[in-house]
Scaffold this active site. Structure first.
Site, PDB file in Angstrom:
ATOM      1  N   HIS A 277       0.831  -1.205   0.000  1.00  0.00           N
ATOM      2  CA  HIS A 277       0.000   0.000   0.000  1.00  0.00           C
ATOM      3  C   HIS A 277       0.871   1.262   0.000  1.00  0.00           C
ATOM      4  CE1 HIS A 277      -3.667   2.358   1.114  1.00  0.00           C
ATOM      5  NE2 HIS A 277      -2.762   3.140   1.677  1.00  0.00           N
ATOM      6  N   GLU A 278       1.774   1.341   0.982  1.00  0.00           N
ATOM      7  CA  GLU A 278       2.625   2.528   1.071  1.00  0.00           C
ATOM      8  C   GLU A 278       3.587   2.595  -0.121  1.00  0.00           C
ATOM      9  OE1 GLU A 278       1.746   4.701   3.129  1.00  0.00           O
ATOM     10  OE2 GLU A 278       0.471   3.448   4.398  1.00  0.00           O
ATOM     11  N   HIS A 281       1.960   4.440  -2.864  1.00  0.00           N
ATOM     12  CA  HIS A 281       2.089   5.886  -2.649  1.00  0.00           C
ATOM     13  C   HIS A 281       3.473   6.370  -3.093  1.00  0.00           C
ATOM     14  CE1 HIS A 281      -1.621   6.839  -0.593  1.00  0.00           C
ATOM     15  NE2 HIS A 281      -1.409   5.991   0.404  1.00  0.00           N
ATOM     16  N   GLU A 307      -4.502   7.656  -3.145  1.00  0.00           N
ATOM     17  CA  GLU A 307      -5.031   6.403  -2.609  1.00  0.00           C
ATOM     18  C   GLU A 307      -5.359   5.417  -3.729  1.00  0.00           C
ATOM     19  OE1 GLU A 307      -4.798   5.513   0.382  1.00  0.00           O
ATOM     20  OE2 GLU A 307      -4.367   7.458   1.295  1.00  0.00           O
TER      21      GLU A 307
END
Length: 513
Positions: A277-278, A281, A307
């Site tokens: 997830h990160e 980003h 996101e």
């Protein structure tokens, strides 16, 4: 027609001033990162003073009258129309920020920065103690400060409500009314899908997710995942690193973008999916156009688009059967065959189990957006004066029982689970669900452009998917507002249907309906 040297000179002066602001802000972000990762506990008082002073300096830089004078001279210049699209967008974005910051009193900006630091520190202690009453007084102070700012910004941004002014910070031109309409449709569709999954006779085996994996081993898995997506944390030219915090986050700019995760011995998958997830980003931040560094256009389009990238990498890629076709053997190699007895189908069903739960960051894809809808509705009502800070635990618990059918036992697994409100980030939460919706639309477009993307992924090739994201999302930076960007990429307005189609097709296969 090309712009005159006089006009271009003024434009360059404006961009030089903005460059200094960007460099300053990037330094502040490193101090924030340090506060969350390396700072000793006793440093919090000094750090709150540091952050308050830096906030004051940053505010002075952004509200420098010379910036206002340059904007005015550029926009009123007879040859203004000769500027190109990028130059005009830069002027627009700086003017937007300048108008908003000049409207905010310096005292309010400084006090908010100081209070954010204190509230975040108290939140950590209150969460550990499972005691909302410890947290409440500081949260009330911060809420009042954000409410005061929201009321000022509402006039500047010309938004219908104070809360809309805060949403606009993260998702420009989006209103709570628009979000309510989208989220109502989202909630109805998800509720129906959840019911299908829960009533299916297929019950995924998730026992292997609780197998104890040493934290040192999990750190190696995290590096392997970073390597897979092309987020360099190892080489002499690395622009990233992975650290450990209570709440995973990403911070940084272009050449220095850092992510954090958390490791639990008996919940190894938490780190796997938070790193993906990160990492999503981080890829966005690192692959913005190099020639736009230090310019307003050289930032992400919106938090929702940010996101969309993290959820795309975490879920569309990271929870897919194709990804685990490639990565499960690697996971076994790294863990000493800890999952050698688990076949691929069992594994994929396990990491995609649909089960209403209490914790947002641990939620599955199907129930996740309900966690966001709950937070959005609470924020909307809080800023409308319909509920007070002291009522947050009760309202939270009632909504969790109503929407997800789960009973909250204490406030640490309830209203205090996220860092966002402690950080003053009211208005951010809707971006998560909007990001999911965007990711569904991006996937529909990518499937047309790369029909064999799943085959490539199963072979361990993420490169073409990454290049598609760079070309279709990252390369636009902040050249457009989110509603315009999704239309430019996909030819459509924001629409939940593609996201529903993705979820329904995927979970129909997993749950046999």
């Amino acid at each position: 027609m090309t712009a005159s040297s006089e006009l271009l000179s003024k434009y360059q002066q404006l961009m030089e001033k903005f460059k200094n602001i960007v460099i300053f802000q990037s330094a502040v972000s490193v101090l924030h990162w340090d506060m969350e990762t390396k700072m000793p506990p006793k440093g919090i008082v000094l750090r709150s003073q540091q952050m308050a002073l830096l906030s004051q300096i940053g505010h002075k830089m952004m509200t420098d009258p010379e910036i206002g004078k340059l904007i005015d001279e550029i926009m009123k210049h007879p040859e203004y129309e000769s500027l190109n699209q990028i130059q005009k967008r830069n002027v627009y974005l700086i003017k937007k920020e300048y108008d908003e910051q000049t409207a905010l009193p310096e005292k309010l900006v400084v006090e908010t920065a100081r209070q954010r630091t204190i509230t975040t520190d108290v939140w950590k202690k209150a969460k550990a103690a499972k005691n909302f009453s410890m947290f409440k007084p500081e949260l009330e102070k911060l809420f009042e400060l954000r409410k005061e700012a929201a009321e000022i910004l509402m006039d500047v941004k010309k938004t219908p409500t104070p809360y809309d002014a805060l949403i606009d910070i993260f998702e420009p031109k989006m209103t709570s009314e628009m979000i309510t309409r989208i989220f109502n449709k989202l909630r109805d569709g998800l509720t129906s899908l959840i019911e299908k999954c829960l009533s299916s006779p297929i019950k995924p085996d998730t026992s292997f997710l609780k197998r104890r994996i040493p934290i040192d081993t999990q750190r190696k898995i995290a590096v392997e995942l970073a390597r897979f997506i092309g987020y360099d944390v190892e080489s002499k030219e690395a622009g990233g690193r992975i650290d450990e915090t209570e709440h995973p986050f990403t911070t940084g700019y272009y050449h220095d973008v850092r992510i954090t995760t958390h490791y639990y011995e008996d919940n190894w998958s938490s780190a796997v999916f938070s790193v993906l997830h990160e990492g999503g980003h981080a890829l966005y931040e690192q692959n913005l156009p190099a020639e736009w560094i230090y310019q307003p256009v050289g930032t992400a389009c919106s938090s929702g688009f940010h996101e969309s990238q993290s959820r795309f990498v975490e879920n569309v890629v990271g929870r897919s059967r194709e990804f685990w076709t490639y990565f499960l053997p690697k996971l076994n190699a790294l863990t000493g065959n800890a999952f050698a007895d688990i076949d691929l189908d069992t594994f994929v069903r396990g990491v995609n189990e649909v089960k209403p739960s209490k914790i947002r960051v641990e939620a599955d894809e199907v129930t996740y957006c309900l966690h966001i809808i709950i937070r959005f509705e609470i924020e909307r009502d809080l800023f409308a004066g319909k509920i007070a800070v002291e009522e947050l635990p009760q309202v939270w618990n009632e909504k969790y029982e109503k929407y997800l059918g789960v009973k909250i036992e204490n406030d640490s697994e309830g209203v205090m689970q996220d860092t966002h409100w402690a950080s003053g980030l009211f208005g951010y939460f809707p971006s998560y669900a909007l990001g999911n919706i965007y990711s569904g639309q991006l996937l529909a477009k990518m499937q047309k452009d790369i029909p064999d993307w799943k085959t490539q992924l199963a072979e361990g090739n993420f490169k073409q998917i990454k290049q598609w994201l760079i070309k279709n999302v990252h390369s636009y930076g902040n050249l457009y507002d989110p509603a315009d960007l999704i239309r430019i990429i996909t030819g459509e307005e924001i629409d939940v249907e593609h996201y529903f189609r993705y979820l329904n097709e995927k979970y129909a296969r997993l749950y046999g309906f």
